[in-house]
Write an enzyme that holds these catalytic residues in place. Structure first.
Site, PDB file in Angstrom:
ATOM      1  N   SER B 144     -70.615 -68.041 -30.298  1.00  0.00           N
ATOM      2  CA  SER B 144     -70.179 -66.647 -30.398  1.00  0.00           C
ATOM      3  C   SER B 144     -71.304 -65.729 -29.965  1.00  0.00           C
ATOM      4  O   SER B 144     -72.482 -66.086 -30.047  1.00  0.00           O
ATOM      5  CB  SER B 144     -69.796 -66.351 -31.850  1.00  0.00           C
ATOM      6  OG  SER B 144     -69.659 -64.970 -32.071  1.00  0.00           O
ATOM      7  N   TYR B 157     -71.810 -66.013 -40.511  1.00  0.00           N
ATOM      8  CA  TYR B 157     -71.227 -66.592 -39.297  1.00  0.00           C
ATOM      9  C   TYR B 157     -72.253 -66.643 -38.176  1.00  0.00           C
ATOM     10  O   TYR B 157     -72.411 -67.668 -37.497  1.00  0.00           O
ATOM     11  CB  TYR B 157     -70.022 -65.735 -38.878  1.00  0.00           C
ATOM     12  CG  TYR B 157     -69.228 -66.272 -37.718  1.00  0.00           C
ATOM     13  CD1 TYR B 157     -69.405 -65.760 -36.427  1.00  0.00           C
ATOM     14  CD2 TYR B 157     -68.286 -67.275 -37.905  1.00  0.00           C
ATOM     15  CE1 TYR B 157     -68.664 -66.247 -35.364  1.00  0.00           C
ATOM     16  CE2 TYR B 157     -67.547 -67.771 -36.843  1.00  0.00           C
ATOM     17  CZ  TYR B 157     -67.734 -67.247 -35.579  1.00  0.00           C
ATOM     18  OH  TYR B 157     -67.008 -67.716 -34.525  1.00  0.00           O
ATOM     19  N   LYS B 161     -73.873 -69.974 -36.157  1.00  0.00           N
ATOM     20  CA  LYS B 161     -73.696 -70.226 -34.719  1.00  0.00           C
ATOM     21  C   LYS B 161     -75.034 -70.350 -33.997  1.00  0.00           C
ATOM     22  O   LYS B 161     -75.177 -71.114 -33.050  1.00  0.00           O
ATOM     23  CB  LYS B 161     -72.834 -69.126 -34.088  1.00  0.00           C
ATOM     24  CG  LYS B 161     -71.371 -69.165 -34.557  1.00  0.00           C
ATOM     25  CD  LYS B 161     -70.686 -70.508 -34.284  1.00  0.00           C
ATOM     26  CE  LYS B 161     -69.194 -70.439 -34.565  1.00  0.00           C
ATOM     27  NZ  LYS B 161     -68.545 -71.761 -34.341  1.00  0.00           N
TER      28      LYS B 161
END
Lengths: 341, 241
Positions: B144, B157, B161
């Site tokens: 991402s 998050y 990643k």
């Protein structure tokens, strides 16, 4: 010989007994010494079968407790299996009570799975061919949900799936681990590769090693399915052509390669097949020059296979040395390399 | 890599990018297995593909669960053979509305790491050895922009990643020469349920379609041998189909 009672934390530190049949030398080494014992141009052939959780606890329709241990998947989607009475791996297999005698059509309730008996096979009413109600993804999900690893009473606890896979395991064809490959970490494999040792793989459906029933045990190993890729046959021809040695990792690899070659006049060809080849003294290997295996008592069928590679007196001497040096046996035990130096 | 006949496992394949990947791979003749926690949705996706004559299977597992990994890989390999391609697409967003780090429970950060980092690590461990022994395979981490840009409220998050991308680079370095290739693919902002959960007010017209991203990812797989292992690629810059 004592059994290793649990998977080893640092398998490269496992003992390795190197037997050179031509010189008669027996040397005490470690698995981590394998790169020194092989040469650039040698080819290591492994069995890449993943190990199934082949033990299914359950009951017959009238409520009698049983355990079903899967042996192999057969071509029509049925499975051969061995029926056990009540109890589990904590009891020695020879002490297990006899299971009920089942007829064709009998149903078995095995956790989340259900199966029916389609055939009772000779020589024993414990040897069955069964068909599961579920197929495809539902069958495999059910097997992994309700199955447990096959294991024996010398172990100190229940095994998890990650204990019984080699570091390169792929298709779940094996009922018990192809244990000769368990000590091979990727550190070791990449070091071998760096030194010019090549790898190839085949898939062989390693079956059960013991049922606790002398009549059934005498018929093991049963015919076992294998799949030899074309790339492996090419690698073998290339290695031998250049003077390299073909080293089988485990007796299943020996049986697959020699069994396949024996079926076509000694010439190895790729493909799927079934082997019932039993090697022993007097058998002349056509494909395999040596093997990496576990340490076994001289009276087992594994040990009989070794006599195709080394004379019995040498193997007996090696077994005595292994015993004296405290080598451990069985699937998580120490290793033995039978290969001319 | 020619995709026809290849064995592929896609995680998080019941909807969004994962579902789109399943479809595009199946249409190219790959033998696909999709895994999701949502058993019924996953089965619906696979069944629809089978109805079209393709080979597609559904498995229901939580990739964040340690006990699920070997059953998942075993069942997938039994159904379609040794895996040629593994796509780590399943992701946890963490709690929504996305909280600031100071308001993020440590258990929630740990859970996101478990699903987005540790799960893919375990799953790759169960597959990459077989790929290396056979001399080839491709592992894709769906990552991402949150791994690159510093977005407030995207802490859990984003961190997961970044770590996943570095894991991909180290995998690539360690397995250099074995034929197993690792790619970190940034799909860009897509019109998916995950995006709606994170940014409810986003204008869908500004978002990429999962279908389009999936098609671009397939062109990457098809020329995988020419792309350096360990590369980070943005889907928007990949060739369209």
């Amino acid at each position: 010989m004592n059994a290793a009672r649990w998977p080893r934390e640092h398998p490269e530190a496992n003992k390795l007994l190197h037997i050179s049949p031509d010189t008669g030398r027996i040397t005490d080494k470690r698995v981590e010494h394998l790169p020194e014992l092989l040469r650039a141009g040698d080819l290591l052939v492994v069995n890449d079968a993943a190990t199934l959780p082949a033990s299914l606890q359950g009951r017959t329709e009238d409520g009698t407790p049983i355990e079903l241990r899967l042996l192999a998947r057969e071509e029509e989607g049925t499975w051969t299996a061995v029926l056990f009475g009540a109890g589990d791996w904590r009891m020695r297999t020879e002490d297990r009570p006899a299971p009920p005698v089942l007829s064709v059509g009998a149903r078995l309730l095995l956790g989340s799975l259900a199966a029916r008996v389609v055939e009772v096979l000779p020589p024993s009413p414990r040897l069955l061919r069964v068909a599961f109600d579920a197929q495809g993804a539902a069958l495999w999900s059910g097997l992994y949900r309700s199955g447990r690893p096959v294991q024996y009473s010398y172990l100190t606890g229940p095994l998890a799936l990650w204990h019984i896979q080699t570091s390169y395991a792929a298709r779940p064809w094996a009922a018990e681990p192809p244990s000769a490959g368990l000590p091979l970490t990727w550190t070791l494999l990449l070091e071998l590769r760096r030194r010019g040792v090549r790898f190839a793989s085949l898939t062989h459906a390693a079956g059960l090693s013991s049922t606790g029933d002398a009549l059934l045990d005498a018929r093991l190993p049963r015919p076992e399915r294998f799949d030899i890729p074309a790339s492996t046959v090419e690698a073998i021809h290339a290695a031998r052509g250049a003077g390299g040695r073909v080293v089988a990792v485990g007796t299943t690899v020996v049986r697959a390669l020699e069994g396949r070659a024996a079926n076509s006049n000694g010439i190895l060809t790729p493909g799927e097949g079934v082997t019932d080849l039993l090697l022993g003294p007097g058998f002349i290997p056509r494909v395999v020059n040596g093997l990496l295996t576990g340490v076994h008592e001289p009276t087992t069928s594994h040990a009989t296979l070794l006599q195709a590679f080394a004379p019995l007196p040498l193997l007996q001497e090696a077994a005595q040395i292994a015993e004296k040096l405290g080598y451990l046996g069985h699937e998580f035990g120490d290793s033995c390399l039978v290969l001319n130096a | 890599m020619k995709l026809e006949g290849k064995a592929v496992l896609v995680t998080g394949a019941s909807r969004g990018l994962g579902e789109a990947l399943m479809k595009h791979l199946a249409w190219k003749g790959a033998r696909v297995v999709g895994v999701s926690r949502n058993a019924q949705e996953m089965e619906a996706v696979a069944a629809a593909l089978r109805a079209q004559g393709h080979e597609a299977h559904a498995l229901a597992y939580d990739v964040g669960d340690k006990e699920a990994i070997y059953p998942l890989v075993g069942a997938a390999s039994a159904l379609v053979g040794p895996l040629d391609v593994l796509v780590h697409n399943a992701s946890a967003l963490g709690p929504t509305p996305l909280p600031l780090l100071l308001d993020t429970a440590c258990e929630d950060l740990a859970h996101v790491l478990e699903v987005n980092l540790i799960g893919p690590f375990r799953l790759t461990k169960a597959v990459a050895g077989a790929m290396a022994m056979r001399g080839g395979g491709v592992v894709v981490h769906i990552t991402s922009d949150a791994a690159v840009s510093t977005y407030p409220r995207w802490g859990a998050y984003g961190v997961s990643k970044v770590a996943l991308e570095h894991l991909g680079r180290i995998w690539a370095a360690e397995l250099e020469g074995t034929g197993v290739r690792f790619f970190n693919v940034d799909p860009g902002d897509m019109d998916t349920k995950m995006h709606r959960d994170a940014i409810p007010n986003a204008d869908p017209a500004t978002l990429a379609r999962p279908d389009d991203v999936a098609a671009r990812l397939l062109t990457l797989l098809e020329r995988a041998e020419a792309v350096p292992s360990g590369s980070r690629l943005e889907a928007s810059r990949l060739e369209a189909a």
